[in-house]
Design a protein around this motif. Structure first.
Motif, PDB file in Angstrom:
ATOM      1  N   LEU B  75       0.808  -1.221   0.000  1.00  0.00           N
ATOM      2  CA  LEU B  75       0.000   0.000   0.000  1.00  0.00           C
ATOM      3  C   LEU B  75       0.844   1.276   0.000  1.00  0.00           C
ATOM      4  CD1 LEU B  75      -2.653  -1.077   2.663  1.00  0.00           C
ATOM      5  CD2 LEU B  75      -2.969  -1.012   0.194  1.00  0.00           C
ATOM      6  N   PHE B  77       2.027   3.247  -2.148  1.00  0.00           N
ATOM      7  CA  PHE B  77       1.637   4.378  -3.010  1.00  0.00           C
ATOM      8  C   PHE B  77       0.214   4.848  -2.721  1.00  0.00           C
ATOM      9  CE2 PHE B  77       4.739   1.965  -5.703  1.00  0.00           C
ATOM     10  CZ  PHE B  77       5.774   2.884  -5.544  1.00  0.00           C
ATOM     11  N   VAL B  78      -0.517   4.075  -1.933  1.00  0.00           N
ATOM     12  CA  VAL B  78      -1.924   4.402  -1.639  1.00  0.00           C
ATOM     13  C   VAL B  78      -2.037   5.253  -0.379  1.00  0.00           C
ATOM     14  CG1 VAL B  78      -4.203   3.410  -1.202  1.00  0.00           C
ATOM     15  CG2 VAL B  78      -2.597   2.230  -2.720  1.00  0.00           C
ATOM     16  N   ILE B  79      -1.171   4.973   0.608  1.00  0.00           N
ATOM     17  CA  ILE B  79      -1.275   5.667   1.896  1.00  0.00           C
ATOM     18  C   ILE B  79      -0.702   7.081   1.770  1.00  0.00           C
ATOM     19  CG2 ILE B  79      -0.518   5.660   4.302  1.00  0.00           C
ATOM     20  CD1 ILE B  79      -0.326   2.582   4.075  1.00  0.00           C
ATOM     21  N   PRO B  80      -1.533   8.131   2.019  1.00  0.00           N
ATOM     22  CA  PRO B  80      -1.001   9.501   1.956  1.00  0.00           C
ATOM     23  C   PRO B  80      -0.037   9.732   3.114  1.00  0.00           C
ATOM     24  CG  PRO B  80      -3.417   9.447   2.042  1.00  0.00           C
ATOM     25  CD  PRO B  80      -2.947   8.086   2.380  1.00  0.00           C
ATOM     26  N   GLN B  82       0.493  12.137   5.053  1.00  0.00           N
ATOM     27  CA  GLN B  82       0.017  12.843   6.253  1.00  0.00           C
ATOM     28  C   GLN B  82      -0.560  11.867   7.296  1.00  0.00           C
ATOM     29  OE1 GLN B  82      -0.778  13.588   3.126  1.00  0.00           O
ATOM     30  NE2 GLN B  82      -0.908  15.791   2.778  1.00  0.00           N
ATOM     31  N   VAL B  83      -1.129  10.759   6.838  1.00  0.00           N
ATOM     32  CA  VAL B  83      -1.776   9.851   7.795  1.00  0.00           C
ATOM     33  C   VAL B  83      -1.063   8.494   7.829  1.00  0.00           C
ATOM     34  CG1 VAL B  83      -4.067  10.895   7.750  1.00  0.00           C
ATOM     35  CG2 VAL B  83      -3.468   9.196   6.029  1.00  0.00           C
ATOM     36  N   SER B  86      -0.808   6.613  11.378  1.00  0.00           N
ATOM     37  CA  SER B  86      -2.053   6.013  11.870  1.00  0.00           C
ATOM     38  C   SER B  86      -2.449   4.810  11.026  1.00  0.00           C
ATOM     39  CB  SER B  86      -3.182   7.038  11.942  1.00  0.00           C
ATOM     40  OG  SER B  86      -3.063   7.960  10.906  1.00  0.00           O
ATOM     41  N   CYS B  87      -2.152   4.861   9.717  1.00  0.00           N
ATOM     42  CA  CYS B  87      -2.440   3.698   8.880  1.00  0.00           C
ATOM     43  C   CYS B  87      -1.582   2.505   9.292  1.00  0.00           C
ATOM     44  CB  CYS B  87      -2.197   4.025   7.409  1.00  0.00           C
ATOM     45  SG  CYS B  87      -3.437   5.121   6.716  1.00  0.00           S
ATOM     46  N   LEU B  90      -2.845   1.032  12.475  1.00  0.00           N
ATOM     47  CA  LEU B  90      -4.083   0.289  12.223  1.00  0.00           C
ATOM     48  C   LEU B  90      -3.756  -1.114  11.693  1.00  0.00           C
ATOM     49  CD1 LEU B  90      -7.028   1.141  12.441  1.00  0.00           C
ATOM     50  CD2 LEU B  90      -7.018   1.704  10.029  1.00  0.00           C
ATOM     51  N   ILE B  91      -2.841  -1.162  10.737  1.00  0.00           N
ATOM     52  CA  ILE B  91      -2.453  -2.451  10.149  1.00  0.00           C
ATOM     53  C   ILE B  91      -1.781  -3.342  11.194  1.00  0.00           C
ATOM     54  CG2 ILE B  91      -0.864  -3.513   8.497  1.00  0.00           C
ATOM     55  CD1 ILE B  91      -1.400  -1.032   6.689  1.00  0.00           C
ATOM     56  N   ALA B  93      -1.980  -3.188  14.503  1.00  0.00           N
ATOM     57  CA  ALA B  93      -2.912  -3.592  15.559  1.00  0.00           C
ATOM     58  C   ALA B  93      -3.794  -4.747  15.103  1.00  0.00           C
ATOM     59  CB  ALA B  93      -3.767  -2.406  15.993  1.00  0.00           C
ATOM     60  N   THR B  94      -4.179  -4.730  13.821  1.00  0.00           N
ATOM     61  CA  THR B  94      -5.017  -5.813  13.295  1.00  0.00           C
ATOM     62  C   THR B  94      -4.296  -7.149  13.411  1.00  0.00           C
ATOM     63  OG1 THR B  94      -5.938  -4.278  11.725  1.00  0.00           O
ATOM     64  CG2 THR B  94      -6.260  -6.602  11.263  1.00  0.00           C
TER      65      THR B  94
END
Lengths: 227, 223
Positions: B75, B77-80, B82-83, B86-87, B90-91, B93-94
């Motif tokens: 991901l 190139f997908v994850i901006p 700025q965030v 947190s992304c 999230l990954i 923690a899952t």
């Protein structure tokens, strides 16, 4: 004004991209967790029930079937369903002929490192504690956890006297923990040198629990005996 | 006699030269997360009291590291930007939650022994560090290799600590008694302080080996 309009055109696209990425990842992650949970749940519950069964059969040797009981607010004994989420307090174990072999009671208190949760065996015929098993403990490894391992200490619980007075409401003697080697009476527990607080905690938990449970069990004895 | 030895060194040389093994060996040895980078110390000190706990913790961390590195790299190139943190969290923690359920389904005892430290893998800086420093900038294949190397290095380090602590603190290895019953256990090794002592010992050994190797190379360079 010019900068404002520029900001207007770029800001929403970035925010939208951020929102899309986070929501997208969030949804995928939520699905993954839900799938894992669903897949492992039956096995986890099986293992937990197995562990509890093992603990009960340690304190009630010779148990084949069991019934679970809870205590309600009016101090009455009620049979509860195993799938019930209410806290289970009492397990009655029977042999293959349906004869009552003994009772296993859950009790907890504060040890040296935090909450100490145990299951102890109670024999309503002899009115004595017949053994205990630690369900949850945070005692210091090597010192406090001797309460589970020291065979001298566990010897105390072969037949720890908790007999009731004639009135069937109060105990004849309170369980007390004495210094190692000073045990004289069947209701005393020889403490462990080097695990003073943990061994005393076991004594206190048993004393507190039996004060309430022994009269209660005695009152409902006939109820417990039939299977 | 000299022929097999020659082919062996030749094989090792070619292994070290290939970039893929280089990435893997970097995590396992040269940049070992525990012994060289000294990061992610919380589980290293807390759950390395027995070899079994240490191995389970190491494998759980390696699993989370592998999965998060793979996903972050896919991901990237997908994850901006700025965030991104947190992304990543999230990954991570899952996969930690998934590992938590999996360990519970394997053994209640093991889950009890590892306790809160499984959930705390989320904040293990080794995993977030690899996601931020490596996976977000590299292809999926190299990220997987990096995660495998770092995960193996972390598991290896935890096992080193756990084995020593269990041997001295309990006289056993994987729950099997090694020393005779007369062996007096070193209780301190099972306590948190024992984790520090053992870590210091291993860091000493690791650095001594490294220094000896460096000296040898310097000796070779200067005729």
């Amino acid at each position: 004004m010019q900068t404002m309009s520029q900001a207007d055109t770029t800001e929403p696209t970035i925010s939208l991209k951020m929102l899309k990425a986070m929501v997208g990842i969030g949804i995928v992650c939520a699905c993954l967790i839900a799938l894992t949970f669903e897949y492992t749940l039956p096995r986890i519950e099986n293992l937990k029930a197995e562990a509890l069964n093992k603990a009960i059969s340690i304190v009630i040797p010779g148990m084949v079937t069991k019934k679970t009981f809870g205590v309600d607010r009016n101090n009455n004994l009620l049979e509860v369903n195993n799938k019930d989420k209410s806290p289970h307090l009492l397990y009655a174990g029977y042999d293959e002929n349906g004869k009552l072999m003994g009772l296993a009671v859950e009790a907890s208190g504060i040890g040296f490192g935090g909450v100490l949760r145990i299951l102890y065996g109670y024999d309503p015929e002899k009115q004595a504690i017949t053994g205990f098993h630690v369900l949850e403990s945070k005692e210091t490894p090597g010192l406090g956890d001797k309460i589970e391992k020291s065979s001298d200490f566990l010897e105390n619980f072969r037949a720890l006297d908790v007999s009731l007075n004639e009135d069937n409401v109060t105990l004849k003697h309170k369980i007390t923990v004495v210094k190692n080697g000073a045990k004289k009476n069947p209701w005393e527990i020889d403490g462990i040198t080097g695990a003073t607080i943990s061994s005393r905690a076991i004594g206190n938990i048993l004393a507190d629990s039996t004060r309430q449970m022994a009269p209660l069990i005695n009152r409902h004895k006939s109820n417990l005996e039939k299977n | 006699m000299s022929v097999p030895a020659k082919t062996k060194t030749g094989f090792l040389d070619s292994l070290e030269k290939s970039p893929a093994t280089d990435i893997f060996l970097k995590g396992l040895w040269r940049k070992n997360p525990t012994f060289v980078q000294v990061i992610g110390m919380c589980p290293v000190l807390a759950v390395s009291n027995t070899a079994e706990n240490a191995l389970a913790m190491g494998l759980a961390t390696a699993f989370v590291l592998l999965m998060s590195n793979t996903l972050v790299s896919i991901l990237r190139f997908v994850i901006p930007k700025q965030v991104r943190i947190s992304c990543y969290i999230l990954i991570i923690a899952t996969f930690v939650t998934m590992a938590d359920y999996a360990i519970q389904a394997m053994s209640v005892e093991l889950h009890k022994a590892l306790g809160a430290f499984i959930s705390l893998i989320v904040v293990n800086c080794l995993i977030l560090g690899r996601a931020e420093a490596f996976a977000s900038k590299n292809t999926v294949e190299t990220s997987v290799l990096d995660a495998l190397g770092m995960g193996a290095g972390f598991t290896f380090a935890l096992f080193c600590l756990g084995a020593v602590r269990e041997l001295l603190g309990n006289g056993s290895l994987f729950g099997i008694a090694v020393f005779p019953a007369s062996f007096q256990e070193w209780v301190v090794m099972m306590l948190p302080a024992g984790g520090f002592f053992t870590l210091a010992l291993w860091l000493f050994i690791f650095n001594a080996v490294k220094r000896a190797k460096q000296n040898k190379e310097r000796g070779k360079a200067l005729p």
